[in-house]
Design a protein around this motif. Sequence first.
Motif: not given
Length: 404
Positions: A127-137, A341-350, A370-377
């Motif tokens: 029930n959440v879409i996370y559009t801010g940065a996760a720690p790997n970002q 928006i990553d379908p698997a974890n609801h986080h965002t490529r940033l 050099a490119q967008g970083i996929e979220p790894d929460p």
Amino acid sequence: MKGTTTTLNAVAVANTSPINVGVLFSSEGTTAGIERSQLLGTLFAIHEINDAGGIDGRELVAVHRDPQSSLQRYQQLATQLVRDDGVHVIFGCYMSSTRKAVIPVVEKWNRLLFYPTLYEGFEFSNNVIYTGAAPNQNSVLLADYMTRHFGSRVYMVGSDYIYPYESNRLMSDFVLTRPGGTKVGERYVRLDATEKDFAPIIKDILDKQPDFIFSTVVGAGTRLLYQAYAEAGLDPRRMPIASLTTCEVEAAEMGVSVAQGHITAAPYFQSLDTALNHECLARFKARFGSEVQPNMCWEAAYFQVHLFANALRAAGSDQLDRLLPSLLGSELDAPQGRVRIDPANHHTRLYPRIGRVDAQGQYEVLAETAQGIEPDPYLVNHSVGEWNDPLVLKVLKGARHGRP
């Protein structure tokens, strides 16, 4: 025939009726500065969508509730938005503690929260879409940059709530993997901290002489920390404050003379020199003037509304079960770059970046991926080395400073 006409009219009314969305950001209290920027980023996107014809002719209407930076009010007002105002989607929350207060509400009622703030990771809710940065970002890049350029002895200062504790834990892990990595101090201040709360911290920093200071102080206390640092005569060229939570809002509040030289990791800075960013900023300032400083949380609050609107057009409904299939995997050209928006974890490529406050109070970009970083929460790829190799950290020409 009369019954058929009545039915058709009801459908027509339903198809043109406004779509209410909940907006839950504070205009008062400790975190009002940054949350006002998120509020205006949200309203800006809603204005753009409505000016372009809305959602197939239906107007988006923001139902705003002001939690006044009070943890209890976030949950109360989220319940009110869902139960009394009938919204299916809420855009809101800054601090992790407030997000965690709202999640039980959206899960209970099967609603959707869009959360536009960097956070500590290690969480998933359908029930959440996370559009801010996760720690790997942000955290990983910042730890790597600071230890490469300044050294591996870090002093940590944070506000007393969930995010700073978890963020400092992660930063400790990253720094301790570096040669000579040491955490020389770790202090926390209450959310309503005053000048006297920072005096002993600065004294301890002077005694221990770390290579850099890692700040997860939020709200009004941010200005007080940086002011205390400046008054102590500390030099950001040698021992800067590095932060994930300090942005253009706080830099403007403390003033250029205090903010200059300090460093932040974020996916977005308003100084980004791209046509899309310049155009977006011009439209925002034409509508809202200089009331707030655009920043990473403003940008996430802005682009997430457009992601929602695009998904709503495709789905034809803001009911969670119908909306999610159109939302997950969706992409958008945001001011920072093309997000997804990553379908698997609801986080965002940033797009992680390192910025340093310049003489104009803006962030000079020192390094970026050099490119967008996929979220790894959940930080499956935890080490700095693994992170850098495939993602190709790009240090911009002329950006090197401090220790090599």
